[in-house]
Write a protein that holds these residues in place. Sequence first.
Motif, PDB file in Angstrom:
ATOM      1  N   VAL B   5       0.981  -1.179  -0.034  1.00  0.00           N
ATOM      2  CA  VAL B   5      -0.193  -0.030  -0.223  1.00  0.00           C
ATOM      3  C   VAL B   5       0.830   1.231  -0.094  1.00  0.00           C
ATOM      4  CG1 VAL B   5      -1.603   1.198   1.305  1.00  0.00           C
ATOM      5  CG2 VAL B   5      -1.849  -0.925   1.068  1.00  0.00           C
ATOM      6  N   VAL B   6       0.724   1.963  -1.055  1.00  0.00           N
ATOM      7  CA  VAL B   6       1.830   3.220  -1.191  1.00  0.00           C
ATOM      8  C   VAL B   6       1.108   4.551  -1.342  1.00  0.00           C
ATOM      9  CG1 VAL B   6       3.538   4.094  -2.493  1.00  0.00           C
ATOM     10  CG2 VAL B   6       3.442   1.622  -2.585  1.00  0.00           C
ATOM     11  N   PRO B   7       0.833   5.256  -0.147  1.00  0.00           N
ATOM     12  CA  PRO B   7       0.146   6.622  -0.294  1.00  0.00           C
ATOM     13  C   PRO B   7       0.903   7.575  -1.071  1.00  0.00           C
ATOM     14  CG  PRO B   7       1.014   6.234   1.902  1.00  0.00           C
ATOM     15  CD  PRO B   7       1.116   5.037   1.154  1.00  0.00           C
ATOM     16  N   ALA B   8       0.686   8.237  -1.969  1.00  0.00           N
ATOM     17  CA  ALA B   8       1.484   9.088  -2.730  1.00  0.00           C
ATOM     18  C   ALA B   8       0.584  10.537  -2.996  1.00  0.00           C
ATOM     19  CB  ALA B   8       1.599   8.540  -4.263  1.00  0.00           C
ATOM     20  N   LYS B  13       7.458  12.112 -10.161  1.00  0.00           N
ATOM     21  CA  LYS B  13       8.848  11.745 -10.513  1.00  0.00           C
ATOM     22  C   LYS B  13       9.268  10.492 -10.094  1.00  0.00           C
ATOM     23  CE  LYS B  13      10.034  16.706 -11.607  1.00  0.00           C
ATOM     24  NZ  LYS B  13      10.544  17.795 -11.027  1.00  0.00           N
ATOM     25  N   LYS B  14       8.711   9.900  -8.946  1.00  0.00           N
ATOM     26  CA  LYS B  14       9.375   9.107  -8.278  1.00  0.00           C
ATOM     27  C   LYS B  14       8.576   7.830  -7.985  1.00  0.00           C
ATOM     28  CE  LYS B  14      12.361  11.674  -5.451  1.00  0.00           C
ATOM     29  NZ  LYS B  14      12.303  12.409  -4.058  1.00  0.00           N
ATOM     30  N   ILE B  15       7.176   7.748  -8.461  1.00  0.00           N
ATOM     31  CA  ILE B  15       6.133   6.816  -8.107  1.00  0.00           C
ATOM     32  C   ILE B  15       6.478   5.680  -9.041  1.00  0.00           C
ATOM     33  CG2 ILE B  15       4.219   7.675  -9.544  1.00  0.00           C
ATOM     34  CD1 ILE B  15       3.876   5.872  -6.072  1.00  0.00           C
ATOM     35  N   VAL B  29       0.961  -4.044  -6.037  1.00  0.00           N
ATOM     36  CA  VAL B  29       0.935  -2.756  -5.629  1.00  0.00           C
ATOM     37  C   VAL B  29      -0.423  -1.741  -5.747  1.00  0.00           C
ATOM     38  CG1 VAL B  29       2.321  -0.332  -5.724  1.00  0.00           C
ATOM     39  CG2 VAL B  29       3.419  -2.675  -6.184  1.00  0.00           C
ATOM     40  N   ILE B  30      -0.698  -1.177  -4.530  1.00  0.00           N
ATOM     41  CA  ILE B  30      -1.934  -0.377  -4.812  1.00  0.00           C
ATOM     42  C   ILE B  30      -1.462   1.106  -4.350  1.00  0.00           C
ATOM     43  CG2 ILE B  30      -4.296   0.236  -3.641  1.00  0.00           C
ATOM     44  CD1 ILE B  30      -3.884  -2.400  -2.272  1.00  0.00           C
ATOM     45  N   VAL B  31      -1.501   2.142  -5.194  1.00  0.00           N
ATOM     46  CA  VAL B  31      -1.132   3.402  -4.973  1.00  0.00           C
ATOM     47  C   VAL B  31      -2.225   4.206  -4.590  1.00  0.00           C
ATOM     48  CG1 VAL B  31      -0.172   5.524  -5.822  1.00  0.00           C
ATOM     49  CG2 VAL B  31       1.000   3.434  -6.406  1.00  0.00           C
ATOM     50  N   ILE B  32      -2.438   5.027  -3.520  1.00  0.00           N
ATOM     51  CA  ILE B  32      -3.510   5.692  -3.093  1.00  0.00           C
ATOM     52  C   ILE B  32      -3.135   7.240  -3.528  1.00  0.00           C
ATOM     53  CG2 ILE B  32      -5.084   6.845  -1.284  1.00  0.00           C
ATOM     54  CD1 ILE B  32      -3.312   3.551  -0.871  1.00  0.00           C
ATOM     55  N   PHE B  82       4.346   1.257   2.398  1.00  0.00           N
ATOM     56  CA  PHE B  82       5.577   1.650   1.720  1.00  0.00           C
ATOM     57  C   PHE B  82       5.574   3.099   1.324  1.00  0.00           C
ATOM     58  CE2 PHE B  82       9.031   1.117  -1.336  1.00  0.00           C
ATOM     59  CZ  PHE B  82       9.968   0.253  -0.603  1.00  0.00           C
ATOM     60  N   ASP B  83       6.425   3.877   1.505  1.00  0.00           N
ATOM     61  CA  ASP B  83       6.393   5.269   1.200  1.00  0.00           C
ATOM     62  C   ASP B  83       6.701   5.609  -0.568  1.00  0.00           C
ATOM     63  OD1 ASP B  83       5.816   6.306   3.550  1.00  0.00           O
ATOM     64  OD2 ASP B  83       7.804   7.294   4.059  1.00  0.00           O
ATOM     65  N   ALA B  84       6.013   6.540  -1.083  1.00  0.00           N
ATOM     66  CA  ALA B  84       6.192   6.769  -2.501  1.00  0.00           C
ATOM     67  C   ALA B  84       7.333   7.428  -2.737  1.00  0.00           C
ATOM     68  CB  ALA B  84       4.999   7.791  -2.904  1.00  0.00           C
ATOM     69  N   ASP B  85       8.170   8.026  -1.964  1.00  0.00           N
ATOM     70  CA  ASP B  85       9.034   8.750  -2.397  1.00  0.00           C
ATOM     71  C   ASP B  85      10.671   8.293  -2.770  1.00  0.00           C
ATOM     72  OD1 ASP B  85       9.880   8.419  -0.052  1.00  0.00           O
ATOM     73  OD2 ASP B  85       9.842  10.303   0.813  1.00  0.00           O
ATOM     74  N   GLY B  86      10.612   6.921  -2.712  1.00  0.00           N
ATOM     75  CA  GLY B  86      11.651   5.910  -3.078  1.00  0.00           C
ATOM     76  C   GLY B  86      12.511   6.071  -1.940  1.00  0.00           C
ATOM     77  N   GLN B  87      12.235   6.367  -0.608  1.00  0.00           N
ATOM     78  CA  GLN B  87      13.295   6.488   0.550  1.00  0.00           C
ATOM     79  C   GLN B  87      13.516   5.107   0.961  1.00  0.00           C
ATOM     80  OE1 GLN B  87      12.286   9.073   3.716  1.00  0.00           O
ATOM     81  NE2 GLN B  87      10.584   7.952   4.386  1.00  0.00           N
TER      82      GLN B  87
END
Lengths: 108, 219
Positions: B5-8, B13-15, B29-32, B82-87
């Motif tokens: 689950v990826v909140p964005a 640019k990173k997602i 992957v689920i992106v919100i 999981f974070d959307a900024d690739g950290q």
Amino acid sequence: MLTIQLLLLLIFAAALIKVFGQAKRQEISAGTAMLWTVFWLLAGYIVVRPNDTFYLAKALGVGRGADAVVYLALALIFFMLFRLTIKVEKINRDITKVVRKESLDEKK
Amino acid sequence: MILAVVPAYNEEKKIGRVVRDLFQHGFKVIVIDDGSVDCTSKEAAASGAVVLKHKINRGQGAALQTGNDYALAQGAETVVHFDADGQFNPADIAPAVKLLQDQQLDVVLGSRFLDRRSQLPWLKRYVILPVGRLVNFLLTGVWLTDAHNGFRILSRQALEKIKITQDGMAHNTEILAQLKKQNLKFAETPVEVKYFEYGQGIRGGFKILVEWVVGLLIK
């Protein structure tokens, strides 16, 4: 009567008219309208007869009537701010519920 | 089934890379998309993610709960936050899931302090995060090696029990409080966090505290 007293009475009268208008349009409950009516009438009374606050000050153990009014007004303002903060947060959460439901419904 | 689950929010640019990395590690992957005004949804969908869209920005906590609800409806057995900024490093997920399954835990929380891979800014390592850990402990009774780390693995049982009501960043503390209250079994796992931006500072921490207190008054 001093100019400031006249000015304050006009402001309170405008506030009262607004309360009556909101009550008539049923935007606020009868209880809330009653509470605000009493509040503005009391505020008007204090403006017209400021020396009467002496009794209030004496009862509260504060030196001057004007001080008692300021203390009470501050307490009231903080209480109202607190109530408003809670209310805004509740509205925020309701908005979130709607937004979340809509996004999930779109995927059904 | 394991779902990431990826909140964005405005992460066009990173997602795409984050989604592809998660796919390569074998996760659905689920992106919100939390009300982004850029092409986050488009990029995430093009990379193969299921995209749920919040029409307006409601905060990371709200987006995570939308993801949790969707994952539950899809029958997910395990969910990764999981974070959307690739950290975060997707390679940290498999050992964390293994820990969850081997020890029959409900939740596994990422920690930057269990190994030396994360290059934390000095102020964060020695001031902000230790204070954050202490505040979290005082508020929730949960003592961790890290504070406000968004990396989490949740079992289905935990998903059913944890309900995030804090829309903003205070959801991290709220989740800890619910872990404690619901008697859920949890452990920490080492994770690597790459810093592209500073993230939560002192001001952010204070804001989280205020959100938490106001949230308590509403219940």
